[in-house]
Design an enzyme around this catalytic site. Sequence first.
Site, PDB file in Angstrom:
ATOM      1  N   HIS A 261      29.576  44.291  36.754  1.00 29.48           N
ATOM      2  CA  HIS A 261      29.610  44.245  38.170  1.00 29.48           C
ATOM      3  C   HIS A 261      28.125  44.424  38.569  1.00 29.48           C
ATOM      4  O   HIS A 261      27.485  43.782  39.438  1.00 29.48           O
ATOM      5  CB  HIS A 261      30.486  45.345  39.095  1.00 29.48           C
ATOM      6  CG  HIS A 261      31.794  45.177  38.888  1.00 29.48           C
ATOM      7  ND1 HIS A 261      32.715  46.485  38.394  1.00 29.48           N
ATOM      8  CD2 HIS A 261      32.825  44.340  38.976  1.00 29.48           C
ATOM      9  CE1 HIS A 261      33.843  45.940  38.402  1.00 29.48           C
ATOM     10  NE2 HIS A 261      34.103  44.850  38.708  1.00 29.48           N
TER      11      HIS A 261
ATOM     12  N   SER B 275      37.559  46.656  34.386  1.00 31.81           N
ATOM     13  CA  SER B 275      37.720  47.972  34.769  1.00 31.81           C
ATOM     14  C   SER B 275      39.137  48.683  33.991  1.00 31.81           C
ATOM     15  O   SER B 275      38.723  49.674  33.220  1.00 31.81           O
ATOM     16  CB  SER B 275      38.014  48.369  36.160  1.00 31.81           C
ATOM     17  OG  SER B 275      36.957  47.819  36.774  1.00 31.81           O
TER      18      SER B 275
ATOM     19  N   LYS C 155      47.785  46.509  42.548  1.00 36.23           N
ATOM     20  CA  LYS C 155      47.263  47.225  41.426  1.00 36.23           C
ATOM     21  C   LYS C 155      47.450  48.571  41.926  1.00 36.23           C
ATOM     22  O   LYS C 155      47.722  49.172  42.938  1.00 36.23           O
ATOM     23  CB  LYS C 155      45.797  46.919  41.426  1.00 36.23           C
ATOM     24  CG  LYS C 155      45.511  45.782  40.684  1.00 36.23           C
ATOM     25  CD  LYS C 155      43.931  45.823  40.691  1.00 36.23           C
ATOM     26  CE  LYS C 155      43.571  44.750  39.577  1.00 36.23           C
ATOM     27  NZ  LYS C 155      42.062  44.205  39.591  1.00 36.23           N
TER      28      LYS C 155
HETATM   29  N1  COA Z   1      32.206  42.419  35.369  1.00 40.08           N
HETATM   30  C1  COA Z   1      33.282  43.211  34.898  1.00 40.08           C
HETATM   31  N2  COA Z   1      34.591  43.165  35.273  1.00 40.08           N
HETATM   32  C2  COA Z   1      34.673  42.267  36.382  1.00 40.08           C
HETATM   33  C3  COA Z   1      33.885  41.139  36.567  1.00 40.08           C
HETATM   34  C4  COA Z   1      32.464  41.414  35.944  1.00 40.08           C
HETATM   35  N3  COA Z   1      31.612  40.371  36.484  1.00 40.08           N
HETATM   36  N4  COA Z   1      34.395  40.528  37.622  1.00 40.08           N
HETATM   37  C5  COA Z   1      35.651  40.661  37.557  1.00 40.08           C
HETATM   38  N5  COA Z   1      35.919  41.889  36.832  1.00 40.08           N
HETATM   39  C6  COA Z   1      37.058  42.553  36.600  1.00 40.08           C
HETATM   40  C7  COA Z   1      37.460  43.897  37.223  1.00 40.08           C
HETATM   41  O1  COA Z   1      37.044  44.980  36.768  1.00 40.08           O
HETATM   42  C8  COA Z   1      38.670  43.783  37.772  1.00 40.08           C
HETATM   43  O2  COA Z   1      39.410  44.430  36.305  1.00 40.08           O
HETATM   44  P1  COA Z   1      40.785  45.158  36.590  1.00 40.08           P
HETATM   45  O3  COA Z   1      41.862  44.045  36.761  1.00 40.08           O
HETATM   46  O4  COA Z   1      41.132  45.685  35.061  1.00 40.08           O
HETATM   47  O5  COA Z   1      40.688  46.109  37.416  1.00 40.08           O
HETATM   48  C9  COA Z   1      39.185  42.248  37.432  1.00 40.08           C
HETATM   49  O6  COA Z   1      38.290  41.630  36.910  1.00 40.08           O
HETATM   50  C10 COA Z   1      39.428  41.722  38.765  1.00 40.08           C
HETATM   51  O7  COA Z   1      39.255  42.742  39.712  1.00 40.08           O
HETATM   52  P2  COA Z   1      38.676  42.437  41.173  1.00 40.08           P
HETATM   53  O8  COA Z   1      37.321  41.579  41.161  1.00 40.08           O
HETATM   54  O9  COA Z   1      38.337  44.017  41.603  1.00 40.08           O
HETATM   55  O10 COA Z   1      39.586  41.751  42.072  1.00 40.08           O
HETATM   56  P3  COA Z   1      41.197  42.407  42.436  1.00 40.08           P
HETATM   57  O11 COA Z   1      42.012  41.491  42.203  1.00 40.08           O
HETATM   58  O12 COA Z   1      41.254  43.596  42.063  1.00 40.08           O
HETATM   59  O13 COA Z   1      41.034  42.548  43.941  1.00 40.08           O
HETATM   60  C11 COA Z   1      40.028  41.634  46.254  1.00 40.08           C
HETATM   61  C12 COA Z   1      40.461  41.453  44.556  1.00 40.08           C
HETATM   62  C13 COA Z   1      40.157  43.244  46.361  1.00 40.08           C
HETATM   63  C14 COA Z   1      38.678  41.423  46.442  1.00 40.08           C
HETATM   64  C15 COA Z   1      41.128  40.947  46.941  1.00 40.08           C
HETATM   65  O14 COA Z   1      42.245  41.294  46.715  1.00 40.08           O
HETATM   66  C16 COA Z   1      40.764  40.995  48.525  1.00 40.08           C
HETATM   67  O15 COA Z   1      39.836  40.687  49.093  1.00 40.08           O
HETATM   68  N6  COA Z   1      41.660  42.111  49.145  1.00 40.08           N
HETATM   69  C17 COA Z   1      41.568  42.645  50.591  1.00 40.08           C
HETATM   70  C18 COA Z   1      42.683  41.601  51.117  1.00 40.08           C
HETATM   71  C19 COA Z   1      42.285  40.213  51.164  1.00 40.08           C
HETATM   72  O16 COA Z   1      41.419  39.714  51.912  1.00 40.08           O
HETATM   73  N7  COA Z   1      42.975  39.302  50.397  1.00 40.08           N
HETATM   74  C20 COA Z   1      42.801  37.980  50.250  1.00 40.08           C
HETATM   75  C21 COA Z   1      43.304  37.272  51.282  1.00 40.08           C
HETATM   76  S1  COA Z   1      45.067  37.252  51.172  1.00 40.08           S
END
Ligand code: COA
Length: 158
Positions: free
Chosen positions: A17, A132, A41
């Site tokens: 990140h 993560s 999650k």
């Molecule tokens: N380096 C390391 N890890 C990375 C990464 C990087 N460059 N890019 C992604 N990841 C990992 C994260 O650590 C995470 O790991 P985990 O699943 O083990 O926790 C995974 O990839 C993806 O997670 P993240 O990028 O945090 O996405 P998410 O699916 O948890 O959440 C949101 C995505 C929160 C941004 C999205 O759900 C959101 O915008 N929610 C708010 C409501 C909304 O607007 N929804 C969309 C329209 S309905």
Amino acid sequence: MKIAIYPGSFDPITNGHLDIIKRSLKLFDKIIVLVSFNPAKKYKFDTETKINMIKESLIEEGISEDKVSVDSFSGLTVDYAKTHHAACLIRGLRVVSDFEYEWSLNAANNYIDPSIEMVFLMAKKETSFISSSTINEMYQNGVDVSSLVPKAVLKYLK
Ligand code: COA
């Protein structure tokens, strides 16, 4: 001023990140790292702890709050972007499976508000296997994760 939002669960923030944040600063004047919620999650850390870990990690990297600030939001990310005058959302792409997920997220966000663009940065190969939950699992099983997360995160994992 070009402002972008970097949303995610950050449970916890990793070096992957941080790499995306640093590289995004070449494209935008200001980044807001947004601790958001994925209802699918179950999180290890609470929001306040996640914010503290991110803030401390940025301080470690010598990145000022003028350039990268940290916030949390429980609503739609595109709504947050609009009220904070940000035209773009940043996301990191690691492997092909990320693309499918991001494609749907982009389509959903675009349906809700087509004025907000999503910008994707490819993860470096050294960080492309990090997530993560992998960090949490490795740490719990005694694997040394010190080269994969900021020092501030190590302290919280302990
Ligand atoms: N380096 C390391 N890890 C990375 C990464 C990087 N460059 N890019 C992604 N990841 C990992 C994260 O650590 C995470 O790991 P985990 O699943 O083990 O926790 C995974 O990839 C993806 O997670 P993240 O990028 O945090 O996405 P998410 O699916 O948890 O959440 C949101 C995505 C929160 C941004 C999205 O759900 C959101 O915008 N929610 C708010 C409501 C909304 O607007 N929804 C969309 C329209 S309905």
